[in-house]
Each structure stands twice: as C-alpha cells, then as structure tokens.
Design an enzyme around this catalytic site. Structure first.
Site, PDB file in Angstrom:
ATOM      1  N   LYS A 150       0.813  -1.227   0.000  1.00  0.00           N
ATOM      2  CA  LYS A 150       0.000   0.000   0.000  1.00  0.00           C
ATOM      3  C   LYS A 150       0.845   1.275   0.000  1.00  0.00           C
ATOM      4  O   LYS A 150       0.481   2.260  -0.637  1.00  0.00           O
ATOM      5  CB  LYS A 150      -0.958   0.007   1.197  1.00  0.00           C
ATOM      6  CG  LYS A 150      -2.077  -1.018   1.061  1.00  0.00           C
ATOM      7  CD  LYS A 150      -3.034  -0.960   2.236  1.00  0.00           C
ATOM      8  CE  LYS A 150      -3.976  -2.155   2.188  1.00  0.00           C
ATOM      9  NZ  LYS A 150      -4.988  -2.114   3.239  1.00  0.00           N
ATOM     10  N   ASP A 202      -9.842   2.418   2.997  1.00  0.00           N
ATOM     11  CA  ASP A 202      -9.834   1.597   4.216  1.00  0.00           C
ATOM     12  C   ASP A 202     -10.486   2.319   5.393  1.00  0.00           C
ATOM     13  O   ASP A 202     -11.305   1.745   6.115  1.00  0.00           O
ATOM     14  CB  ASP A 202      -8.396   1.223   4.605  1.00  0.00           C
ATOM     15  CG  ASP A 202      -7.809   0.181   3.674  1.00  0.00           C
ATOM     16  OD1 ASP A 202      -8.573  -0.658   3.161  1.00  0.00           O
ATOM     17  OD2 ASP A 202      -6.585   0.206   3.460  1.00  0.00           O
TER      18      ASP A 202
END
Ligand code: ATR
Length: 261
Positions: free
Chosen positions: A66, A100
């Site tokens: 990420k 997220d």
C-alpha cells in the site's frame, strides 16, 4: 469479457475480494471481472504496469504494497495523502485513493450501529496508519494509539491533531471502542492489553477477518462486544467499486451472505 480489475498483494490467495466484487457487479449490472494477482515482493510496480498494459482498469492493493502504491501514483486523494497509503488505483489516470478508513467507519456506523467517542487504536503500522484520519473525521473525541514500539505510535500520533500515543502499560480503561490494527493475530497472539480495557460496554474490533484472533477471544471473555473486519472489507470494496464504476453497490446483502456462508 468484462472490464478487468484485480487485487494485488502478497499473499492474496485467501482474499474474499473477488467474491465481493462479483456480487457488486451482479447487483448493479456492471460488466466487471475481478481477479487475484500475487506480486513478487520486489515486483509490485512491474506487476501493476503489466496489468495496465494488458487492458486492466483498476486495482486494489493490499499487504505489503500500500505504501509503495502511494509512491507510484501520479495523483492521490486527500485521504490517501493523509494515510500515505493507497488501496485503490484507477489505472487510466494513475489516480490513487484509500478507502480503508471510510470502510471501517461505515462498518461501525452503518452495519454495527455503533457510536464511538473514546477510541483506542492498537498498532502503528500500515493498517493503523490507514484509519486514523477517518476515525477522527468521523467524530472520535479522543484517539489514543498504543504500540509495542511506542516511538512508532508517537510518530503516527504527531501527524494528527486529536491523536495521542501510549505504550500498553500506560493504558487506562476509558475507551468505548478498541480497534486491533496490529498483525499480532496472524501469529496467533494478542496485543498485551492491561486488564480492564476490554470489558462490557466496549466494542472490540479486529481489522483482520476470517479468523477468531486471540484479541477477539479475549474480548468476548471479558464481556465486550467482539467483531472482525469482514464488514470493513466489504465497505472499503464498495467505495473502490464506486470510484471505478460510478455506481454505489449495496453492501448489506453481500455482508449478510458472507456471514451466513
Ligand atoms: P501492518 O501493515 O499490518 O500494520 P506492520 O506495518 O508490519 O503491518 O505493523 C504491524 C503492527 O503490529 C505494528 O504496530 C507492530 O508493533 P511494533 O511496531 O511494536 O512491531 C504490531 N504487532 C505485531 N505483532 C505484535 C504482537 N505480537 N503484539 C503487539 N503488537 C504487535
């Protein structure tokens, strides 16, 4: 053949993302295919480029890529910049987003109907980093980040007015939401919480899904409400789907089906 999307990570084999995106695509009549790609640890950028050159439209990104995805993007959303991590790539434009944090907040507010105020976030790695901004924005009055290596918690908290840092021994029982963002559960361990933190009236949330972690077991034993991260997974997927397709899928039926399965 439908428009191609995928999840890139290492490992990815057990991810439920393909099932979730297939359900979203069916429910919204979008012609979408979603697969799993395991990239070599030193080959994330090459994997993304290969997928893009082959006509791929978008990617989700998971561990451990990420942060690298964030650096690779030509433009990012404000929330990705705050998280310094990207979990969603739009390949036509090179744009990166991070869904997220909003996924976690939506799961807490919409699926679990939980209003939180005093939040304890366990861990200061990539998973924790991705949700601090969204939790504060969603109205956490107080957010304490606890980590084994307290310097990492301090460095993370320093980036957010409203967040503070602590080691595990210094914690006192004043929280109504305790989120496990450590990777301890993957080694079948629990973060070393002092007694009293997990108790009745607390929601104990583990960002990991698909396994009963020692954190969740300890929470149940202490009388807390315990919840894994499956809802967060479905909610972050819905945000990614919306970003790619401009259509917002319903999450509840997909979550209920996964929970029932
Ligand atoms: P991720 O991207 O999943 O957050 P990471 O960046 O490696 O992975 O971070 C892992 C986090 O879990 C860290 O906060 C780590 O604590 P340290 O910074 O002190 O290493 C935490 N962690 C891992 N195993 C743990 C354990 N057994 N008990 C407590 N914390 C643990």
């Amino acid at each position: 053949m439908g428009d191609r999307y995928a999840l890139v990570g290492n490992p990815v084999a057990h991810s439920k993302s393909p099932v979730i995106h297939a359900a979203f695509a069916r429910a919204t009549s979008q012609d979408v295919e979603y697969s799993l790609i395991e990239a070599p640890l030193d080959g994330f950028a090459a994997t993304v480029e290969r997928f893009r050159a082959g006509g791929g439209r978008g990617l989700n990104v998971t561990l451990p890529f990420k942060q690298e995805a964030f650096r690779l993007c030509s433009g990012v959303s404000a929330r990705a910049r705050i998280a310094q991590a990207v979990n969603t790539l739009v390949l036509e434009t090179g744009f990166g987003d991070n869904t997220d944090g909003i996924g976690l907040v939506h799961d807490l507010s919409r699926n679990l109907n939980y209003k939180f105020s005093n939040v304890l976030l366990l861990g200061a790695g990539g998973a924790a980093q991705g949700v601090v901004g969204a939790l504060l924005e969603a109205g956490a009055a107080r957010l304490v980040i606890a980590n084994r290596t307290v310097s990492k918690a301090q460095a993370l908290a320093a980036r957010f007015p409203g967040a503070s840092a602590c080691d595990y021994d210094g914690l006192e029982a004043q929280f109504d939401l305790v989120i496990n963002a450590t990777s301890a559960g993957l080694a079948d361990e629990a973060p070393p919480l002092p007694p009293g933190i997990l108790r009745s009236g607390v929601l104990a949330y583990d960002m990991v899904y698909g396994r009963e972690t020692p954190f969740l077991t300890a929470a149940r034993r202490a009388g807390a409400r315990a919840c894994d991260g499956l809802g967060m997974l479905v909610e972050q997927a819905a945000e990614s789907f919306f970003l790619w397709r401009g259509v917002r899928p319903q999450t509840r039926p997909v979550l209920e089906k996964l929970r029932g399965a």
